[in-house]
Design an enzyme around this catalytic site. Structure first.
Site, PDB file in Angstrom:
ATOM      1  N   ASN A  38       0.850  -1.200   0.000  1.00 21.96           N
ATOM      2  CA  ASN A  38       0.000   0.000   0.000  1.00 21.96           C
ATOM      3  C   ASN A  38       0.881   1.243   0.000  1.00 21.96           C
ATOM      4  OD1 ASN A  38      -2.070  -1.795   0.282  1.00 21.96           O
ATOM      5  ND2 ASN A  38      -3.078  -0.698   1.932  1.00 21.96           N
ATOM      6  N   SER A  39       1.967   1.147   0.773  1.00 20.01           N
ATOM      7  CA  SER A  39       2.856   2.306   0.893  1.00 20.01           C
ATOM      8  C   SER A  39       3.342   2.774  -0.473  1.00 20.01           C
ATOM      9  CB  SER A  39       4.078   1.945   1.740  1.00 20.01           C
ATOM     10  OG  SER A  39       3.684   1.609   3.043  1.00 20.01           O
ATOM     11  N   ALA A  42       0.824   4.782  -2.248  1.00 21.27           N
ATOM     12  CA  ALA A  42       0.250   5.971  -1.592  1.00 21.27           C
ATOM     13  C   ALA A  42       0.521   7.224  -2.419  1.00 21.27           C
ATOM     14  CB  ALA A  42       0.837   6.129  -0.199  1.00 21.27           C
ATOM     15  N   GLY A  45       0.007  11.966   0.236  1.00 27.08           N
ATOM     16  CA  GLY A  45       1.130  12.536   0.963  1.00 27.08           C
ATOM     17  C   GLY A  45       1.075  12.244   2.445  1.00 27.08           C
ATOM     18  N   ASP A 200      -3.751 -11.599   6.440  1.00 29.30           N
ATOM     19  CA  ASP A 200      -3.411 -12.952   6.930  1.00 29.30           C
ATOM     20  C   ASP A 200      -2.487 -12.894   8.145  1.00 29.30           C
ATOM     21  OD1 ASP A 200      -1.704 -11.936   4.999  1.00 29.30           O
ATOM     22  OD2 ASP A 200      -0.976 -13.885   4.338  1.00 29.30           O
ATOM     23  N   ARG A 261     -13.804  11.978   4.184  1.00 31.49           N
ATOM     24  CA  ARG A 261     -14.066  10.890   3.237  1.00 31.49           C
ATOM     25  C   ARG A 261     -15.378  10.160   3.491  1.00 31.49           C
ATOM     26  NH1 ARG A 261      -8.135   8.144   2.772  1.00 31.49           N
ATOM     27  NH2 ARG A 261      -7.292   9.869   1.591  1.00 31.49           N
ATOM     28  N   GLU A 340      -0.314   0.058   9.497  1.00 32.30           N
ATOM     29  CA  GLU A 340      -1.755  -0.166   9.320  1.00 32.30           C
ATOM     30  C   GLU A 340      -2.254  -1.456   9.962  1.00 32.30           C
ATOM     31  OE1 GLU A 340      -3.087   0.693   5.304  1.00 32.30           O
ATOM     32  OE2 GLU A 340      -5.053  -0.194   5.714  1.00 32.30           O
ATOM     33  N   SER A 356      -2.133   8.329   7.910  1.00 29.21           N
ATOM     34  CA  SER A 356      -1.654   6.948   8.063  1.00 29.21           C
ATOM     35  C   SER A 356      -0.166   6.808   7.785  1.00 29.21           C
ATOM     36  CB  SER A 356      -2.452   5.987   7.198  1.00 29.21           C
ATOM     37  OG  SER A 356      -2.681   6.558   5.955  1.00 29.21           O
ATOM     38  N   LEU A 357       0.335   7.509   6.777  1.00 24.45           N
ATOM     39  CA  LEU A 357       1.787   7.403   6.547  1.00 24.45           C
ATOM     40  C   LEU A 357       2.535   8.004   7.728  1.00 24.45           C
ATOM     41  CD1 LEU A 357       2.190   8.134   2.724  1.00 24.45           C
ATOM     42  CD2 LEU A 357       2.380   5.951   3.905  1.00 24.45           C
TER      43      LEU A 357
END
Ligand SMILES: Cc1cc2nc3c(=O)[nH]c(=O)nc-3n(C[C@H](O)[C@H](O)[C@H](O)COP(=O)(O)OP(=O)(O)OC[C@H]3O[C@@H](n4cnc5c(N)ncnc54)[C@H](O)[C@@H]3O)c2cc1C
Length: 475
Positions: A38-39, A42, A45, A200, A261, A340, A356-357
């Site tokens: 995911n990173s 992204a 920012g 998982d 969002r 995450e 999140s980052l």
């Protein structure tokens, strides 16, 4: 090994980067290739209060407001504070963030009261930061295409990992294990996440005795373009910050595009068809800042500078996860979770965009600091016993149920009906269980049969060894 880090997203890489100042005996594992995360994908920012019109207090307040009553206030305070520190360190060390003249450029996104999002390469922040970290990690060992199958845990302490590469299953013993395995929004069929984001490792941690919490809170990204070949192109929130608007099929605006969002996503699913229109923005700005997106959309026949782009919301960010502290420490000794995969309660019931980052960086730094203090004290031990490797079974039918009944708008009858069809013990089962129990609407969790917030639910649903409980929020 001193430290095995499972996951090569920004949290895993940054943790390795910080730890490499104390030991080179680190192994970073990734399920796919090193940059499939995911990173890497992204775009928008990193939110950080470094602007002259900004303050830690403003960032704190915006995060709390988005979190809709469920943020852990003390942790958010620490988060914005360490967040600023860590980003300034990265800037000073030469990380490639975009500049406006000599200053680091800042943009605004939904839910933020001031411009505080920093970027790299326009909307290629994740890719650029991942590559920067990989380049800085020459002495660290990487093992790609290797899957975590189990954790070696005895008497509530971790001793290493069980891994699978091709058909070979093997163990690696280590003093510390850090799970940086990302979220589970890839369980949805309509998702912005890569196929690796299925949770998982989260389930493996649960089976080893850790608590999962807040699984009902899944954030949907409002503006995703679905290409005819099934590729999904996320249209960054930043473009709405720059003035792009949303139109329904009658060509009318129906929501303030700078809203958070959850509100934008809900407004969109109540419309028949929705389009994003950026033709009102300066063409030069689009071509400069969104060239990557412009080229991608052009490939599918859309001109971002003048066409209406059809969009739909998709599952995007997994707010819940493994219960952990901000430094990644968990209920199992020497086992950490960062990024995450963790539930730190910073995001409450709704993550503020681009936080999140920052959470990845903050947790990775604090985790590395904690491990570095214990590194000399902890002895490597190889223990032998027969671990049961639990298989993580998720069927296509169960994933369809998520998309149909646990999407942006939920209702009790459908949640119950869907739950009866879930045969396996997996994350999907607990997402449904928690969504059913939370008989209110808060943050990203919206129940049409309980459309209001209810103070009785100022709590966190949790599951440990099959038992579902709730923990009241401290006031
Ligand atoms: C398209 C997109 C755009 C985004 N844009 C932004 C943004 O602009 N700003 C922002 O703040 N956030 C953004 N996000 C969210 C953000 O990217 C993620 O929250 C963050 O990157 C998560 O990082 P991570 O290190 O925790 O995990 P990830 O980056 O998801 O990395 C997980 C790693 O764990 C590995 N892994 C998983 N399971 C296993 C296993 N069983 N065995 C071995 N390895 C495993 C994977 O291979 C991968 O290497 C975006 C997300 C997406 C999908």
């Amino acid at each position: 090994m001193d430290v095995v880090i499972v996951g090569s997203g920004i949290s895993g890489l940054f943790c390795a980067y910080k730890l490499s100042k104390f030991t080179k005996n680190i192994l970073v594992i990734s399920k796919g290739s090193i940059n499939l995360s995911n990173s890497y994908w992204a775009q928008g920012g990193i939110a950080v209060a470094i602007g002259s019109k900004d303050s830690l207090e403003f960032h704190y307040r915006d995060t709390i407001k988005a979190g809709d009553g469920l943020c852990d206030e003390e942790r958010v305070k620490k988060f914005v504070h360490v967040g600023k520190e860590v980003v300034l360190e990265l800037i000073n060390e030469g990380a490639p963030f975009d500049r406006d003249n000599d200053e680091i450029g800042l943009s605004i996104e939904g839910g933020h009261s001031v411009a505080r999002i920093i970027h790299s390469g326009g909307i290629q922040t994740g890719k650029n930061l991942t590559n920067y970290l990989i380049q800085s990690l020459k002495e660290v060992n990487f093992l790609e295409n290797t899957k975590l199958l189990g954790l070696i845990v005895k008497n509530n302490r971790v001793y290493g990992v069980i891994l699978q590469r091709d058909n070979e299953i093997f163990r690696i013993y280590s003093k510390f294990v850090v799970l940086a395995t990302g979220g589970a929004s890839g369980l949805y069929l309509r998702t912005t996440n890569p196929y690796t984001a299925t949770g998982d490792a989260m389930f493996i941690a649960y089976k080893s005795g850790l608590t999962l919490e807040n699984l009902e809170f899944i954030q949907f990204h409002p503006t995703v373009f679905f290409a005819p070949d099934n590729s999904r192109i996320l249209i960054s929130e930043a473009i709405r910050g720059d003035g792009a608007i949303l139109l329904n099929e009658k060509g009318e605006r129906f929501i303030d595009e700078k809203e958070t969002r959850d509100k934008v996503s809900r407004a969109i699913v109540l419309q028949n068809k929705v389009y994003l229109y950026a033709g009102n923005i300066d063409k030069g700005l689009i071509l400069e800042k969104y060239s990557y997106l412009y080229n991608l959309l052009k490939f599918y026949g859309y001109d971002l500078t003048k066409d209406k782009i059809p969009i739909k919301p998709s599952a995007h960010y997994f707010i819940g996860g493994i219960k952990s502290n901000l430094d990644g420490t968990t209920e199992i000794k020497n086992l950490y979770t960062i990024g995450e995969v963790s539930s730190t309660r910073i995001h409450g019931a709704n993550r503020l965009a681009s936080n999140s980052l920052l959470e990845c960086l903050v947790m990775a730094k604090l985790c590395a600091m904690d491990i570095s203090k214990k590194l000399k004290r902890v002895k490597l031990r190889e223990i032998y016993y027969n671990e049961n490797i639990e298989s993580y079974v998720v069927s296509h039918e169960e994933r369809e149920l998520l998309d149909r009944y646990c999407f942006i708008i939920r209702d009790g009858d459908n949640l119950k009906r869907a739950l009866k069809k879930i045969k396996n013990e997996n994350l999907i089962k607990y997402i449904f269980e928690f969504a059913l129990r939370r008989e209110e609407s808060r943050g990203v969790h919206y129940r049409i049969d309980f459309p209001n917030k209810d103070d009785k639910f100022l709590c966190y649903f949790q599951v440990k060894r099959g038992e579902i409980t709730l923990e009241k929020k401290k006031t």
